[in-house]
Design an enzyme around this catalytic site. Structure first.
Site, mmCIF file in Angstrom:
data_model
loop_
_atom_site.group_PDB
_atom_site.id
_atom_site.type_symbol
_atom_site.label_atom_id
_atom_site.label_comp_id
_atom_site.label_asym_id
_atom_site.label_seq_id
_atom_site.Cartn_x
_atom_site.Cartn_y
_atom_site.Cartn_z
ATOM 1 C CG ASP A 190 -21.489 -92.508 15.127
ATOM 2 O OD1 ASP A 190 -20.709 -91.902 15.867
ATOM 3 O OD2 ASP A 190 -22.727 -92.539 15.309
ATOM 4 C CG ASP A 316 -13.445 -89.672 15.432
ATOM 5 O OD1 ASP A 316 -14.223 -88.910 16.025
ATOM 6 O OD2 ASP A 316 -13.826 -90.677 14.792
ATOM 7 C CG HIS A 344 -16.993 -89.289 14.011
ATOM 8 N ND1 HIS A 344 -16.476 -90.460 14.527
ATOM 9 C CD2 HIS A 344 -18.351 -89.422 14.052
ATOM 10 C CE1 HIS A 344 -17.458 -91.267 14.870
ATOM 11 N NE2 HIS A 344 -18.607 -90.667 14.594
#
Length: 370
Positions: A190, A316, A344
């Site tokens: 991320d 995701d 995710h």
């Protein structure tokens, strides 16, 4: 609670065959064991959040829990039970033992480096890597999970973080402390992608490979906010889930971002086990706003000299697959790998497949010069 319900269950009719009784008994035992494991997970989560509120002893998180508690874990005997999730296991995440994921003759000491540093995403902490750390350590790697400033059990106030360099300081300090001959493989998840990019630019000689795990893989002059803005334009889920924090007043720029707890499962954990979602719900912290808006200065001589790999996650909702592919087209890595069926948080939803992918990247030799 599961054990109590098992004891209160009515006995099977006297006419029930012995086989049915055995099945009923086994089912009760499995239900009791599952409840017990879930209670243990929630207790661990509560301990984590209490540690955060207490400041973790008042100091920054010193490297990873795997380093500090490795010897103790070895003395305690067999590992904890595996996940009790009832989620159907995907073919992308088969039930494999660590030794099955590696060639039997692999010796991690023969690799360019056997040091792997795990860098969490926005709002997460070192805690999110607990499955990945265990699998990699069992495979012979030296694993460090970093708590970035204001994250995990780092005691800094998230609202007071004013730059990316301040946010990523625990990572750059770790790299600075490596011996001259040592290198590490960085894995950024991320917003951790921007953090490892910053570290690659600052300490390129200390980074053997960089792995962007559904992460912000930016080009020179761009910020993570540019990527997240594209996500908002894609499906709007991130915009609905984010809550801006204005600790300096509404007339000043935001200081942090919170994720709405009611939407966190759909945004981040749509394929993850329930107990991991529970752990995240009590452990996630606000995301500092200033580092997200900062444009990175990346040069070909530093950042560009490090081997880069991107790992896609197909289910995701936070950074959709199309956006991941767009980043790879704009800034092509050496290789793109894919985790099918992952949300995710692949360290929760596809830990075995993620482990296999990281081992594959760690063992890839440098391409021969043409």
């Amino acid at each position: 609670m599961g054990a109590l319900m098992s004891c209160m269950s009515s006995p099977p009719p006297s006419g029930s065959p012995p086989q049915a009784k055995r099945r009923s008994s086994a089912s009760s035992r499995r239900g009791a064991k599952a409840a017990e494991i879930d209670e243990q997970a929630l207790a661990a989560a509560a301990a984590l959040v209490l540690g955060q509120r207490g400041g973790g002893g008042g100091g920054a998180f010193d490297r990873s829990a795997s380093v500090r508690y490795a010897a103790k874990r070895q003395q305690q005997g067999p590992p904890l039970p595996r996940s009790s999730s009832t989620r159907p296991r995907s073919l992308a995440d088969p039930e494999l033992q660590p030794q099955q994921l590696l060639a039997k003759d692999l010796n991690t000491k023969d690799l360019e480096t056997n040091i792997i540093v795990l860098v969490h995403g926005g709002g997460f902490g070192a805690w999110c890597w607990y499955k990945t750390m265990s699998l990699l350590e069992d495979s012979g790697f030296k694993v460090n999970a970093i708590d970035l400033t204001g994250s995990g059990i780092n005691s800094s106030d998230t609202n007071k973080i004013s730059s990316l360099s301040e946010y990523a300081e625990p990572l750059t300090s770790y790299l600075k402390g490596l011996d001259d001959a040592e290198k590490a493989i960085l894995v950024g998840h991320d917003f951790g992608g921007a953090c490892i990019s910053h570290a690659m630019e600052k300490f390129p000689s200390k980074v053997a490979k960089a792995v962007f795990l559904c992460a912000t893989m930016l080009t020179n002059g761009h910020s993570a906010l540019d990527i997240f803005q594209q996500q908002m334009d894609t499906n709007g889920m991130l915009q609905k889930a984010q809550e801006l924090v204005y600790s300096n007043g509404k007339d000043r720029p935001p200081t942090a971002i919170n994720i709405d707890k009611a939407l966190v499962r759909d945004l981040l954990f749509n394929q993850s086990p329930a107990k991991d979602v529970s752990l995240a719900s009590v452990s996630m912290r606000p995301i500092p706003f200033a580092p997200i808006t900062e444009k990175l200065m990346l040069t070909e001589g530093n950042y560009g000299s490090v081997r880069r790999f991107f790992v896609e996650t197909t289910e995701d909702s936070a950074i959709p697959l199309s956006l991941q592919q767009s980043m790879c087209m704009a800034n092509p890595p050496e290789k793109v790998l894919r985790l099918r069926g992952s949300d995710h948080a692949p360290f929760f939803s596809r830990p075995q497949a993620l482990h296999k992918t990281l081992v594959e990247i760690a063992t890839l030799p440098r391409p021969q010069a043409s």
